[in-house]
Design an enzyme around this catalytic site. Structure first.
Site, PDB file in Angstrom:
ATOM      1  N   GLY A  15       0.770  -1.239   0.000  1.00  0.00           N
ATOM      2  CA  GLY A  15       0.000   0.000   0.000  1.00  0.00           C
ATOM      3  C   GLY A  15       0.800   1.287   0.000  1.00  0.00           C
ATOM      4  O   GLY A  15       0.240   2.366   0.213  1.00  0.00           O
ATOM      5  N   LYS A  91      -4.502  -8.304  -9.845  1.00  0.00           N
ATOM      6  CA  LYS A  91      -5.492  -9.086 -10.587  1.00  0.00           C
ATOM      7  C   LYS A  91      -6.014  -8.295 -11.778  1.00  0.00           C
ATOM      8  O   LYS A  91      -5.913  -7.053 -11.808  1.00  0.00           O
ATOM      9  CB  LYS A  91      -6.659  -9.437  -9.655  1.00  0.00           C
ATOM     10  CG  LYS A  91      -6.261 -10.296  -8.461  1.00  0.00           C
ATOM     11  CD  LYS A  91      -5.746 -11.652  -8.884  1.00  0.00           C
ATOM     12  CE  LYS A  91      -5.437 -12.526  -7.700  1.00  0.00           C
ATOM     13  NZ  LYS A  91      -4.876 -13.830  -8.103  1.00  0.00           N
ATOM     14  N   ILE A  93      -8.524  -6.365 -14.132  1.00  0.00           N
ATOM     15  CA  ILE A  93      -9.777  -5.614 -14.067  1.00  0.00           C
ATOM     16  C   ILE A  93     -10.716  -6.214 -15.112  1.00  0.00           C
ATOM     17  O   ILE A  93     -10.326  -6.455 -16.260  1.00  0.00           O
ATOM     18  CB  ILE A  93      -9.528  -4.125 -14.372  1.00  0.00           C
ATOM     19  CG1 ILE A  93      -8.640  -3.501 -13.285  1.00  0.00           C
ATOM     20  CG2 ILE A  93     -10.838  -3.360 -14.517  1.00  0.00           C
ATOM     21  CD1 ILE A  93      -9.274  -3.387 -11.909  1.00  0.00           C
ATOM     22  N   ASN A 107      -2.758   2.722 -14.445  1.00  0.00           N
ATOM     23  CA  ASN A 107      -1.972   1.774 -13.656  1.00  0.00           C
ATOM     24  C   ASN A 107      -0.534   2.261 -13.609  1.00  0.00           C
ATOM     25  O   ASN A 107      -0.049   2.900 -14.544  1.00  0.00           O
ATOM     26  CB  ASN A 107      -2.013   0.385 -14.294  1.00  0.00           C
ATOM     27  CG  ASN A 107      -1.145  -0.623 -13.555  1.00  0.00           C
ATOM     28  OD1 ASN A 107      -1.343  -0.838 -12.359  1.00  0.00           O
ATOM     29  ND2 ASN A 107      -0.179  -1.196 -14.245  1.00  0.00           N
ATOM     30  N   HIS A 109       3.352   0.882 -13.309  1.00  0.00           N
ATOM     31  CA  HIS A 109       4.115  -0.351 -13.454  1.00  0.00           C
ATOM     32  C   HIS A 109       5.596  -0.047 -13.204  1.00  0.00           C
ATOM     33  O   HIS A 109       6.104   0.953 -13.716  1.00  0.00           O
ATOM     34  CB  HIS A 109       3.921  -0.934 -14.864  1.00  0.00           C
ATOM     35  CG  HIS A 109       4.624  -2.225 -15.083  1.00  0.00           C
ATOM     36  ND1 HIS A 109       4.139  -3.427 -14.590  1.00  0.00           N
ATOM     37  CD2 HIS A 109       5.783  -2.522 -15.713  1.00  0.00           C
ATOM     38  CE1 HIS A 109       4.974  -4.397 -14.932  1.00  0.00           C
ATOM     39  NE2 HIS A 109       5.976  -3.875 -15.600  1.00  0.00           N
ATOM     40  N   ASP A 150      -0.866  -4.475 -19.000  1.00  0.00           N
ATOM     41  CA  ASP A 150       0.247  -3.585 -19.389  1.00  0.00           C
ATOM     42  C   ASP A 150       0.267  -3.231 -20.864  1.00  0.00           C
ATOM     43  O   ASP A 150       1.288  -2.791 -21.385  1.00  0.00           O
ATOM     44  CB  ASP A 150       1.598  -4.247 -19.033  1.00  0.00           C
ATOM     45  CG  ASP A 150       1.654  -4.616 -17.574  1.00  0.00           C
ATOM     46  OD1 ASP A 150       2.281  -5.640 -17.253  1.00  0.00           O
ATOM     47  OD2 ASP A 150       1.041  -3.898 -16.771  1.00  0.00           O
ATOM     48  N   GLU A 179       8.731   6.038  -9.147  1.00  0.00           N
ATOM     49  CA  GLU A 179       7.352   5.695  -9.553  1.00  0.00           C
ATOM     50  C   GLU A 179       6.317   6.529  -8.816  1.00  0.00           C
ATOM     51  O   GLU A 179       5.349   7.030  -9.393  1.00  0.00           O
ATOM     52  CB  GLU A 179       7.140   4.213  -9.244  1.00  0.00           C
ATOM     53  CG  GLU A 179       5.778   3.682  -9.499  1.00  0.00           C
ATOM     54  CD  GLU A 179       5.686   2.205  -9.116  1.00  0.00           C
ATOM     55  OE1 GLU A 179       6.343   1.765  -8.161  1.00  0.00           O
ATOM     56  OE2 GLU A 179       4.964   1.502  -9.814  1.00  0.00           O
TER      57      GLU A 179
HETATM   58  N1  LIG Z   1      -7.376  -5.468 -17.370  1.00  0.00           N
HETATM   59  C1  LIG Z   1      -6.216  -5.121 -16.756  1.00  0.00           C
HETATM   60  N2  LIG Z   1      -6.054  -5.381 -15.443  1.00  0.00           N
HETATM   61  C2  LIG Z   1      -4.892  -5.027 -14.816  1.00  0.00           C
HETATM   62  C3  LIG Z   1      -3.838  -4.402 -15.532  1.00  0.00           C
HETATM   63  C4  LIG Z   1      -4.046  -4.132 -16.930  1.00  0.00           C
HETATM   64  O1  LIG Z   1      -3.155  -3.543 -17.618  1.00  0.00           O
HETATM   65  N3  LIG Z   1      -5.243  -4.505 -17.493  1.00  0.00           N
HETATM   66  N4  LIG Z   1      -2.634  -4.105 -14.896  1.00  0.00           N
HETATM   67  C5  LIG Z   1      -2.369  -4.866 -13.663  1.00  0.00           C
HETATM   68  C6  LIG Z   1      -1.143  -4.453 -12.926  1.00  0.00           C
HETATM   69  N5  LIG Z   1       0.009  -5.241 -13.407  1.00  0.00           N
HETATM   70  C7  LIG Z   1       1.099  -4.579 -13.893  1.00  0.00           C
HETATM   71  O2  LIG Z   1       1.232  -3.350 -13.814  1.00  0.00           O
HETATM   72  C8  LIG Z   1       0.016  -6.655 -13.347  1.00  0.00           C
HETATM   73  C9  LIG Z   1      -0.421  -7.273 -12.168  1.00  0.00           C
HETATM   74  C10 LIG Z   1      -0.424  -8.658 -12.094  1.00  0.00           C
HETATM   75  C11 LIG Z   1       0.005  -9.428 -13.164  1.00  0.00           C
HETATM   76  C12 LIG Z   1      -0.043 -10.921 -13.073  1.00  0.00           C
HETATM   77  O3  LIG Z   1       0.607 -11.626 -13.842  1.00  0.00           O
HETATM   78  N6  LIG Z   1      -0.831 -11.431 -12.100  1.00  0.00           N
HETATM   79  C13 LIG Z   1      -0.914 -12.879 -11.871  1.00  0.00           C
HETATM   80  C14 LIG Z   1      -1.534 -13.161 -10.507  1.00  0.00           C
HETATM   81  C15 LIG Z   1      -0.632 -12.620  -9.412  1.00  0.00           C
HETATM   82  C16 LIG Z   1      -1.244 -12.849  -8.015  1.00  0.00           C
HETATM   83  O4  LIG Z   1      -2.290 -13.524  -7.927  1.00  0.00           O
HETATM   84  O5  LIG Z   1      -0.641 -12.342  -7.041  1.00  0.00           O
HETATM   85  C17 LIG Z   1      -1.801 -13.499 -12.943  1.00  0.00           C
HETATM   86  O6  LIG Z   1      -2.766 -12.849 -13.382  1.00  0.00           O
HETATM   87  O7  LIG Z   1      -1.521 -14.668 -13.248  1.00  0.00           O
HETATM   88  C18 LIG Z   1       0.458  -8.815 -14.323  1.00  0.00           C
HETATM   89  C19 LIG Z   1       0.481  -7.427 -14.415  1.00  0.00           C
HETATM   90  C20 LIG Z   1      -3.569  -4.847 -12.747  1.00  0.00           C
HETATM   91  N7  LIG Z   1      -4.752  -5.278 -13.476  1.00  0.00           N
HETATM   92  N1  LIG Z   2       2.606  -5.069 -12.434  1.00  0.00           N
HETATM   93  C1  LIG Z   2       2.064  -4.489 -11.263  1.00  0.00           C
HETATM   94  C2  LIG Z   2       3.154  -4.164 -10.266  1.00  0.00           C
HETATM   95  O1  LIG Z   2       4.192  -4.814 -10.229  1.00  0.00           O
HETATM   96  N2  LIG Z   2       2.895  -3.158  -9.448  1.00  0.00           N
HETATM   97  C3  LIG Z   2       3.862  -2.707  -8.499  1.00  0.00           C
HETATM   98  O2  LIG Z   2       3.614  -3.243  -7.208  1.00  0.00           O
HETATM   99  C4  LIG Z   2       4.178  -2.327  -6.273  1.00  0.00           C
HETATM  100  C5  LIG Z   2       3.134  -2.126  -5.218  1.00  0.00           C
HETATM  101  O3  LIG Z   2       3.717  -1.557  -4.116  1.00  0.00           O
HETATM  102  P1  LIG Z   2       2.763  -1.029  -2.905  1.00  0.00           P
HETATM  103  O4  LIG Z   2       1.793  -2.145  -2.589  1.00  0.00           O
HETATM  104  O5  LIG Z   2       3.721  -0.738  -1.792  1.00  0.00           O
HETATM  105  O6  LIG Z   2       2.055   0.176  -3.424  1.00  0.00           O
HETATM  106  C6  LIG Z   2       4.483  -1.022  -7.039  1.00  0.00           C
HETATM  107  O7  LIG Z   2       5.871  -0.898  -7.281  1.00  0.00           O
HETATM  108  C7  LIG Z   2       3.767  -1.224  -8.342  1.00  0.00           C
HETATM  109  O8  LIG Z   2       4.382  -0.648  -9.464  1.00  0.00           O
END
Ligand SMILES: Nc1nc2c(c(=O)[nH]1)N[C@@H](CN(C=O)c1ccc(C(=O)N[C@@H](CCC(=O)O)C(=O)O)cc1)CN2
Ligand SMILES: NCC(=O)N[C@@H]1O[C@H](COP(=O)([O-])[O-])[C@@H](O)[C@H]1O
Length: 210
Positions: A15, A91, A93, A107, A109, A150, A179
C-alpha cells in the site's frame, strides 16, 4: 464551480503507492474509495488512516468473477468515481469495469513498458528480470488500463539507471521512489486539467476530458 474530482485506489500489496497518493497535497482530488483483494494489504491501513471508505473484493469474498466484476463496478459507481488508479493491484480488471471506465483507469508499473510487462511481470519479479538481463536502465510507467495486462497507451515514464551494485531490494527502492513521484505528478496534472494524454502524442489528441 467544478466539483472536486474523485479517485478510486485499487491495490493488493503493502500500500505504499496508495499512501503516496492519499497523502499528496499536490493532487487536487479526493480519494473517494479504496478497494483491495487481500484483507492483509496495507491499502486498508491507508484507508483507516485517512478515513476513506473501503471494500474488500476478492476470489474469496466473490468466487464468481462476473459477480466480482459487477460488485466492483457497483462500489465505484456508488462512490461517484471519476478516475481509477491501480496502485499495486495484482489481478485483472474485468470487462464491466473496463467498459464503464474506458480511458479512465490508470496503472503504475515498475518498469519502462513495453519492457518487462504482461502476465507474470509484477512486483519483485520485474526487478529480478531486469537484473538477470543486466539491463542498464529500468524505470516506471503510468499507462491506461485495457483488457490485456500492461498493453494500454503510455501516459508517462521515468528512467532509473541500474547500478552494478544493485540487488532486488536496492533497485526496487529507487524505482518505487521514482514511480511514486511520476504517479503523483501525473495525477496532479490530471486533477487540474482533466486531460488524459498519451505520452507520445501532441496536445489536442487527448483521449477524453473528464
Ligand atoms: N485489465 C487489466 N487489469 C490489470 C492491468 C491491466 O493492464 N489490465 N494491470 C495490472 C497491474 N500489473 C502490472 O502493472 C500486473 C499485475 C499482475 C500481473 C499478473 O501476472 N498477475 C498474476 C496473478 C498474481 C497474483 O495472484 O498475485 C496473474 O494474473 O496470473 C500482471 C500485471 C492490474 N490489473
Ligand atoms: N505489475 C504491477 C506491479 O508490479 N505493481 C507494483 O507493485 C508495487 C506495489 O507496491 P505497494 O503495494 O507498496 O504500493 C508497485 O511498485 C507497483 O508498481
Amino acid at each position: 464551480m467544478p466539483s472536486i474530482k474523485r479517485l478510486a485506489l485499487i491495490g493488493s500489496g503493502s500500500g505504499t503507492t496508495a499512501d503516496a497518493v492519499a497523502t499528496a497535497t499536490a493532487i487536487e482530488a479526493e480519494v473517494a474509495i479504496i478497494i483491495g483483494n487481500n484483507s492483509k494489504s496495507g491499502i486498508f491501513d491507508v484507508a483507516a488512516r485517512h478515513g476513506i471508505q473501503n471494500v474488500h473484493l476478492s476470489g474469496v469474498t466473490h468466487p464468481d468473477p462476473v459477480l466480482r466484476d459487477s460488485s466492483m463496478l457497483d462500489a465505484l459507481s456508488e462512490a461517484q468515481v471519476d478516475l481509477i488508479v491501480l496502485a499495486g493491484y495484482m489481478k485483472k480488471i474485468g470487462p464491466r469495469v473496463l467498459r464503464a471506465y474506458e480511458h479512465r483507469i490508470v496503472n503504475t508499473h515498475p518498469a519502462l513498458l513495453p519492457a518487462y510487462g504482461s502476465t507474470g511481470m509484477y512486483g519483485d519479479r520485474v526487478h529480478e528480470a531486469v537484473l538477470h538481463d543486466r539491463a542498464p536502465t529500468t524505470g516506471a510507467t503510468v499507462h491506461l488500463v485495457t483488457e490485456e495486462y500492461d498493453a494500454g497507451p503510455v501516459l508517462a515514464q521515468v528512467p532509473v539507471h541500474v547500478l552494478a551494485s544493485d540487488d532486488v531490494s536496492s533497485l526496487r527502492g529507487r524505482v518505487q521512489l521514482a514511480e511514486k513521484k511520476l504517479l503523483v505528478d501525473w495525477l496532479s496534472d490530471w486533477a487540474t486539467t482533466g486531460k488524459i494524454l498519451p505520452a507520445a502524442r501532441a496536445p489536442g489528441h487527448q483521449l477524453n476530458e473528464t
